[in-house]
Design a protein around this motif. Structure first.
Motif, PDB file in Angstrom:
ATOM      1  N   ASN A  22       0.842  -1.206   0.000  1.00 47.99           N
ATOM      2  CA  ASN A  22       0.000   0.000   0.000  1.00 47.99           C
ATOM      3  C   ASN A  22       0.869   1.246   0.000  1.00 47.99           C
ATOM      4  O   ASN A  22       2.091   1.168   0.145  1.00 47.99           O
ATOM      5  N   GLY A  23       0.189   2.390  -0.176  1.00 49.89           N
ATOM      6  CA  GLY A  23       0.870   3.682  -0.127  1.00 49.89           C
ATOM      7  C   GLY A  23       1.260   4.203  -1.495  1.00 49.89           C
ATOM      8  O   GLY A  23       1.165   3.496  -2.506  1.00 49.89           O
ATOM      9  N   GLY A  24       1.707   5.487  -1.502  1.00 51.16           N
ATOM     10  CA  GLY A  24       2.128   6.112  -2.748  1.00 51.16           C
ATOM     11  C   GLY A  24       3.625   6.213  -2.893  1.00 51.16           C
ATOM     12  O   GLY A  24       4.148   6.341  -3.999  1.00 51.16           O
ATOM     13  N   TYR A  25       4.366   6.132  -1.761  1.00 58.05           N
ATOM     14  CA  TYR A  25       5.825   6.151  -1.774  1.00 58.05           C
ATOM     15  C   TYR A  25       6.318   5.681  -0.410  1.00 58.05           C
ATOM     16  O   TYR A  25       5.530   5.502   0.524  1.00 58.05           O
ATOM     17  N   ASP A  26       7.617   5.486  -0.295  1.00 55.10           N
ATOM     18  CA  ASP A  26       8.210   5.011   0.954  1.00 55.10           C
ATOM     19  C   ASP A  26       8.311   6.179   1.938  1.00 55.10           C
ATOM     20  O   ASP A  26       9.227   7.009   1.831  1.00 55.10           O
ATOM     21  N   VAL A  27       7.371   6.267   2.870  1.00 54.21           N
ATOM     22  CA  VAL A  27       7.328   7.410   3.781  1.00 54.21           C
ATOM     23  C   VAL A  27       8.451   7.371   4.813  1.00 54.21           C
ATOM     24  O   VAL A  27       8.709   8.371   5.486  1.00 54.21           O
ATOM     25  N   TRP A  28       9.127   6.244   4.950  1.00 62.50           N
ATOM     26  CA  TRP A  28      10.179   6.116   5.971  1.00 62.50           C
ATOM     27  C   TRP A  28      11.561   6.465   5.428  1.00 62.50           C
ATOM     28  O   TRP A  28      12.427   6.919   6.165  1.00 62.50           O
ATOM     29  N   GLU A  29      11.773   6.247   4.128  1.00 60.09           N
ATOM     30  CA  GLU A  29      13.122   6.391   3.577  1.00 60.09           C
ATOM     31  C   GLU A  29      13.311   7.646   2.728  1.00 60.09           C
ATOM     32  O   GLU A  29      14.434   8.140   2.602  1.00 60.09           O
ATOM     33  N   VAL A  30      12.256   8.157   2.106  1.00 62.38           N
ATOM     34  CA  VAL A  30      12.403   9.312   1.209  1.00 62.38           C
ATOM     35  C   VAL A  30      11.449  10.418   1.617  1.00 62.38           C
ATOM     36  O   VAL A  30      10.429  10.177   2.283  1.00 62.38           O
ATOM     37  N   SER A  31      11.788  11.645   1.224  1.00 63.37           N
ATOM     38  CA  SER A  31      10.943  12.813   1.487  1.00 63.37           C
ATOM     39  C   SER A  31      10.356  13.299   0.165  1.00 63.37           C
ATOM     40  O   SER A  31      11.027  13.243  -0.880  1.00 63.37           O
ATOM     41  N   PRO A  32       9.086  13.816   0.193  1.00 62.04           N
ATOM     42  CA  PRO A  32       8.471  14.304  -1.049  1.00 62.04           C
ATOM     43  C   PRO A  32       9.275  15.437  -1.682  1.00 62.04           C
ATOM     44  O   PRO A  32       9.755  16.329  -0.990  1.00 62.04           O
ATOM     45  N   GLY A  33       9.427  15.389  -2.979  1.00 65.40           N
ATOM     46  CA  GLY A  33      10.192  16.403  -3.716  1.00 65.40           C
ATOM     47  C   GLY A  33      10.538  15.863  -5.093  1.00 65.40           C
ATOM     48  O   GLY A  33      10.183  14.737  -5.443  1.00 65.40           O
ATOM     49  N   TRP A  34      11.242  16.675  -5.870  1.00 61.21           N
ATOM     50  CA  TRP A  34      11.599  16.263  -7.226  1.00 61.21           C
ATOM     51  C   TRP A  34      12.961  15.579  -7.250  1.00 61.21           C
ATOM     52  O   TRP A  34      13.741  15.764  -8.180  1.00 61.21           O
ATOM     53  N   SER A  35      13.275  14.828  -6.220  1.00 61.91           N
ATOM     54  CA  SER A  35      14.541  14.099  -6.169  1.00 61.91           C
ATOM     55  C   SER A  35      14.397  12.757  -6.883  1.00 61.91           C
ATOM     56  O   SER A  35      13.291  12.195  -6.957  1.00 61.91           O
ATOM     57  N   PRO A  36      15.492  12.209  -7.425  1.00 63.13           N
ATOM     58  CA  PRO A  36      15.420  10.896  -8.088  1.00 63.13           C
ATOM     59  C   PRO A  36      14.919   9.794  -7.155  1.00 63.13           C
ATOM     60  O   PRO A  36      14.217   8.878  -7.598  1.00 63.13           O
ATOM     61  N   GLU A  37      15.276   9.885  -5.861  1.00 63.76           N
ATOM     62  CA  GLU A  37      14.829   8.863  -4.909  1.00 63.76           C
ATOM     63  C   GLU A  37      13.315   8.875  -4.754  1.00 63.76           C
ATOM     64  O   GLU A  37      12.670   7.818  -4.731  1.00 63.76           O
TER      65      GLU A  37
END
Length: 329
Positions: free
Chosen positions: A171-186
């Protein structure tokens, strides 16, 4: 030019009618978001009439005004971009909730719809051109996936690739524990990774319809006299297939594609509910559960704009693809 103005006039009237229905229908329904807020506040102590008046104004409604005055006030707020305050996400404005959730839905459902359309049309074109080939024989298999209830297919893929083999997240839209929202490649990589399984579900369940429709139209078009004439003139088969047959066979699919694009926002509820995806479908589900009329009105307005906008674009594109529609207008 006259044809363009007629189209724009028609869609402006349709937009006004949709906005008007969007105002009146919630007010004809039982329940009141102000009463819901007051019932929550009443659990902490007595609520004064002044508090009720303040909440009415905060949520964009004023019961002391006649309905028509409220209607004109609502039109002014819509034109000014003020859709009220969400009860479900209180005190976040509705515009901010939509602004945060809509990009997720457009990114997932929109791209998946475009991919399934392009692949379905391309494969259907080849299947109709080469009748009896292996590609033509797999058309019934792809349509079988479309007959399977969508949520059931999503649950099967989620169980197989998310729980048993653990190839994709559950579930979810992205890894909330490892990455922060933004235009980064991660972050972009995480969004693609988390959205792959929901997108795969949409593509598998919808590609069969595009293939079948395009394949049948190709078969019908290939029997036309102008195709026989093109073959008699000795034109290359590739040119006959793309420039003569496919160009005319794709017209009904383009109209269907416009409708599909328009309902991208509305059709995301099941997908986002199964995969717990943070899109506008999840926000609409939360609004219904909380009787959040302001948020529901805002989302319905977005759905209306997306349907009318997509149909207008394809209506104009139709006049380019098929000049006969422009000549008869």
């Amino acid at each position: 030019m006259r044809h363009l103005l007629q189209k724009l006039g028609f869609y402006l009237i349709a937009l006004w009618a949709a906005i008007s229905l969007n105002f009146f229908i919630p007010r004809w329904m039982p329940g009141n978001p102000v009463d819901i807020m007051l019932s929550k506040l009443a659990q902490r102590g007595p609520v004064t009439p002044e508090t009720r008046r303040a909440i009415e104004l905060l949520l964009g409604g004023d019961s002391s005004l006649p309905l028509w005055d409220q209607y004109w006030q609502y039109l002014g707020q819509v034109l000014g971009g003020n859709l009220g305050v969400s009860v479900a996400y209180f005190p976040t404005p509705v515009v901010q909730v939509i602004d945060q959730t809509l990009p997720w839905t457009i990114g997932l459902i929109g791209i998946s719809t475009v991919i399934s359309f392009l692949f379905g049309i391309g494969l259907g074109q080849l299947a109709g051109w080469k009748r009896g080939s292996w590609l033509d024989n797999i058309v019934p298999v792809t349509t079988m996936f479309q007959s399977v209830p969508y949520f059931w297919l999503a649950l099967i893929l989620l169980f197989a690739f998310g729980s048993v083999w653990q190839v994709f997240p559950l579930n979810g839209g992205y890894d909330v524990w490892e990455v922060s929202p933004g235009w980064s490649p991660e972050f972009i990589g995480s969004v693609i990774y988390y959205g792959t399984l929901p997108a795969l579900t949409i593509v598998i369940s919808s590609i069969g319809g595009w293939m079948l429709g395009m394949r049948n139209m190709m078969v019908s078009t290939l029997s036309e006299d102008y195709i026989v004439t093109a073959e008699a003139k000795g034109l290359k088969p590739r040119r006959i297939m793309t420039s003569y047959a496919a160009r005319n066979a794709v017209l009904p699919s383009v109209a269907g594609f416009a409708i599909s694009l328009g309902f991208v926002v509305a059709g995301s509820i099941v997908t986002e509910a199964v995969f717990s995806y943070p899109g506008i479908g999840s926000a609409l589900l939360q609004a219904v559960n909380s009787n959040d009329y302001a948020l529901m009105q805002g989302i319905f307005l977005v759905i209306t704009l997306s349907v009318l906008g997509a149909n207008l674009l394809v209506d104009l594109l139709y006049t380019v693809i098929d000049p006969r529609t422009r000549a008869r207008a």
